[in-house]
Write a protein that holds these residues in place. Sequence first.
Motif, PDB file in Angstrom:
ATOM      1  N   ASP A 190       3.328 -81.628  -5.561  1.00 36.89           N
ATOM      2  CA  ASP A 190       2.553 -82.473  -4.654  1.00 36.89           C
ATOM      3  C   ASP A 190       2.604 -81.895  -3.238  1.00 36.89           C
ATOM      4  N   ILE A 191       2.121 -80.667  -3.099  1.00 38.81           N
ATOM      5  CA  ILE A 191       2.105 -79.988  -1.801  1.00 38.81           C
ATOM      6  C   ILE A 191       0.675 -79.605  -1.451  1.00 38.81           C
ATOM      7  N   ASP A 192       0.199 -80.014  -0.270  1.00 38.01           N
ATOM      8  CA  ASP A 192      -1.137 -79.646   0.183  1.00 38.01           C
ATOM      9  C   ASP A 192      -1.158 -78.167   0.567  1.00 38.01           C
ATOM     10  N   PHE A 193      -2.326 -77.548   0.356  1.00 34.62           N
ATOM     11  CA  PHE A 193      -2.509 -76.134   0.682  1.00 34.62           C
ATOM     12  C   PHE A 193      -3.740 -76.009   1.575  1.00 34.62           C
ATOM     13  N   ARG A 194      -3.649 -75.206   2.654  1.00 36.08           N
ATOM     14  CA  ARG A 194      -4.770 -75.089   3.575  1.00 36.08           C
ATOM     15  C   ARG A 194      -4.915 -73.661   4.086  1.00 36.08           C
ATOM     16  N   VAL A 195      -6.170 -73.147   4.115  1.00 35.15           N
ATOM     17  CA  VAL A 195      -6.500 -71.866   4.717  1.00 35.15           C
ATOM     18  C   VAL A 195      -7.335 -72.150   5.957  1.00 35.15           C
ATOM     19  N   GLU A 196      -6.944 -71.605   7.103  1.00 33.21           N
ATOM     20  CA  GLU A 196      -7.690 -71.803   8.342  1.00 33.21           C
ATOM     21  C   GLU A 196      -8.586 -70.599   8.623  1.00 33.21           C
ATOM     22  N   GLY A 197      -9.763 -70.865   9.222  1.00 30.57           N
ATOM     23  CA  GLY A 197     -10.646 -69.806   9.658  1.00 30.57           C
ATOM     24  C   GLY A 197     -10.519 -69.588  11.150  1.00 30.57           C
ATOM     25  N   ASP A 198     -11.378 -68.731  11.730  1.00 31.21           N
ATOM     26  CA  ASP A 198     -11.326 -68.477  13.168  1.00 31.21           C
ATOM     27  C   ASP A 198     -11.641 -69.733  13.978  1.00 31.21           C
ATOM     28  N   THR A 199     -12.640 -70.490  13.514  1.00 33.93           N
ATOM     29  CA  THR A 199     -13.053 -71.688  14.255  1.00 33.93           C
ATOM     30  C   THR A 199     -12.953 -72.960  13.430  1.00 33.93           C
ATOM     31  N   LEU A 200     -12.616 -72.836  12.152  1.00 28.05           N
ATOM     32  CA  LEU A 200     -12.578 -74.003  11.267  1.00 28.05           C
ATOM     33  C   LEU A 200     -11.151 -74.211  10.776  1.00 28.05           C
ATOM     34  N   GLN A 201     -10.575 -75.355  11.142  1.00 23.38           N
ATOM     35  CA  GLN A 201      -9.181 -75.626  10.778  1.00 23.38           C
ATOM     36  C   GLN A 201      -8.995 -75.765   9.275  1.00 23.38           C
ATOM     37  N   ASN A 202      -9.979 -76.414   8.624  1.00 21.96           N
ATOM     38  CA  ASN A 202      -9.888 -76.635   7.177  1.00 21.96           C
ATOM     39  C   ASN A 202     -10.972 -75.821   6.459  1.00 21.96           C
ATOM     40  N   LEU A 203     -10.783 -74.502   6.412  1.00 24.34           N
ATOM     41  CA  LEU A 203     -11.755 -73.651   5.745  1.00 24.34           C
ATOM     42  C   LEU A 203     -11.736 -73.887   4.240  1.00 24.34           C
ATOM     43  N   LEU A 204     -10.540 -73.933   3.670  1.00 23.22           N
ATOM     44  CA  LEU A 204     -10.363 -74.167   2.236  1.00 23.22           C
ATOM     45  C   LEU A 204      -8.993 -74.777   2.020  1.00 23.22           C
ATOM     46  N   GLY A 205      -8.883 -75.735   1.122  1.00 22.10           N
ATOM     47  CA  GLY A 205      -7.580 -76.324   0.882  1.00 22.10           C
ATOM     48  C   GLY A 205      -7.573 -77.277  -0.287  1.00 22.10           C
ATOM     49  N   THR A 206      -6.431 -77.931  -0.467  1.00 21.97           N
ATOM     50  CA  THR A 206      -6.288 -78.928  -1.522  1.00 21.97           C
ATOM     51  C   THR A 206      -5.671 -80.193  -0.944  1.00 21.97           C
ATOM     52  N   ASP A 207      -6.019 -81.305  -1.567  1.00 20.12           N
ATOM     53  CA  ASP A 207      -5.346 -82.571  -1.297  1.00 20.12           C
ATOM     54  C   ASP A 207      -4.555 -82.863  -2.568  1.00 20.12           C
ATOM     55  N   ALA A 208      -3.298 -82.460  -2.589  1.00 25.42           N
ATOM     56  CA  ALA A 208      -2.499 -82.507  -3.817  1.00 25.42           C
ATOM     57  C   ALA A 208      -2.285 -83.929  -4.317  1.00 25.42           C
ATOM     58  N   SER A 209      -2.171 -84.884  -3.394  1.00 25.92           N
ATOM     59  CA  SER A 209      -1.883 -86.256  -3.811  1.00 25.92           C
ATOM     60  C   SER A 209      -3.024 -86.867  -4.607  1.00 25.92           C
ATOM     61  N   THR A 210      -4.274 -86.355  -4.410  1.00 25.67           N
ATOM     62  CA  THR A 210      -5.425 -86.876  -5.147  1.00 25.67           C
ATOM     63  C   THR A 210      -6.033 -85.829  -6.076  1.00 25.67           C
ATOM     64  N   ASP A 211      -5.407 -84.651  -6.167  1.00 25.98           N
ATOM     65  CA  ASP A 211      -5.900 -83.554  -7.024  1.00 25.98           C
ATOM     66  C   ASP A 211      -7.342 -83.175  -6.683  1.00 25.98           C
ATOM     67  N   LYS A 212      -7.584 -82.879  -5.402  1.00 30.22           N
ATOM     68  CA  LYS A 212      -8.922 -82.505  -4.943  1.00 30.22           C
ATOM     69  C   LYS A 212      -8.897 -81.117  -4.310  1.00 30.22           C
ATOM     70  N   ILE A 213     -10.000 -80.371  -4.477  1.00 26.63           N
ATOM     71  CA  ILE A 213     -10.214 -79.094  -3.806  1.00 26.63           C
ATOM     72  C   ILE A 213     -11.194 -79.344  -2.673  1.00 26.63           C
ATOM     73  N   LEU A 214     -10.845 -78.922  -1.443  1.00 33.49           N
ATOM     74  CA  LEU A 214     -11.623 -79.263  -0.257  1.00 33.49           C
ATOM     75  C   LEU A 214     -12.082 -78.025   0.498  1.00 33.49           C
ATOM     76  N   ALA A 215     -13.271 -78.084   1.083  1.00 34.03           N
ATOM     77  CA  ALA A 215     -13.781 -77.041   1.975  1.00 34.03           C
ATOM     78  C   ALA A 215     -14.417 -77.733   3.172  1.00 34.03           C
TER      79      ALA A 215
END
Length: 198
Positions: A1-26
């Motif tokens: 249950d650990i969230d994962f996040r990749v940041e871009g140059d100008t976008l804080q949430n470029l790609l990630g997961t919301d582990a508590s709800t099992d979602k993939i986010l961009a």
Amino acid sequence: DIDFRVEGDTLQNLLGTDASTDKILAGTGAARVSGPANHFVQVEGDSSHPAGISVTQSQTSTAGPLLTLAKSKDGTIGDSTIVANNDVLGTISFAGDDGVDLANVAAEIKTVVDGTPAANDIPGAIEFKTTAENESTPTTRMKIFNDGAVGFGNSAGSSSAGGAPAYSLISLGGNSPPQWLPAPTGRQFIHSVIISDV
């Protein structure tokens, strides 16, 4: 249950997961309901980073990109069980913010099984739906049946049974514009049109 996040140059949430709800986010760090469900993959954007998904095919032949929505009647991922008449094979929903959330759908394009499936034989129909003013759910306005018949109106009906849409676009002849009028019995569907029929 650990969230994962990749940041871009100008976008804080470029790609990630919301582990508590099992979602993939961009484009967002928090999952939310959009349309009919809290979907597994969610993409959000703004004026600087417009939300969209691009699928491009580069090939010298006539082949183009492909987007497939599929359904199996089996409850186990990877296994196969034949679908049945009226099963929904896929839906494209268009939702809008009503000032509270994004849960309400304004229009839908839905594909359903329209007949009895068999091996290498999945008869299908396409339903086009819109939501009327002061309503909260879409209603079928047009349906293309498996045999090519087209039904208009607010009742999906059945091609083989003649259907029961409330209105059809009917030509009044001469220079008069066509009008939406109650469809005469047996004339609810257009299979094909030739000059003599007009």
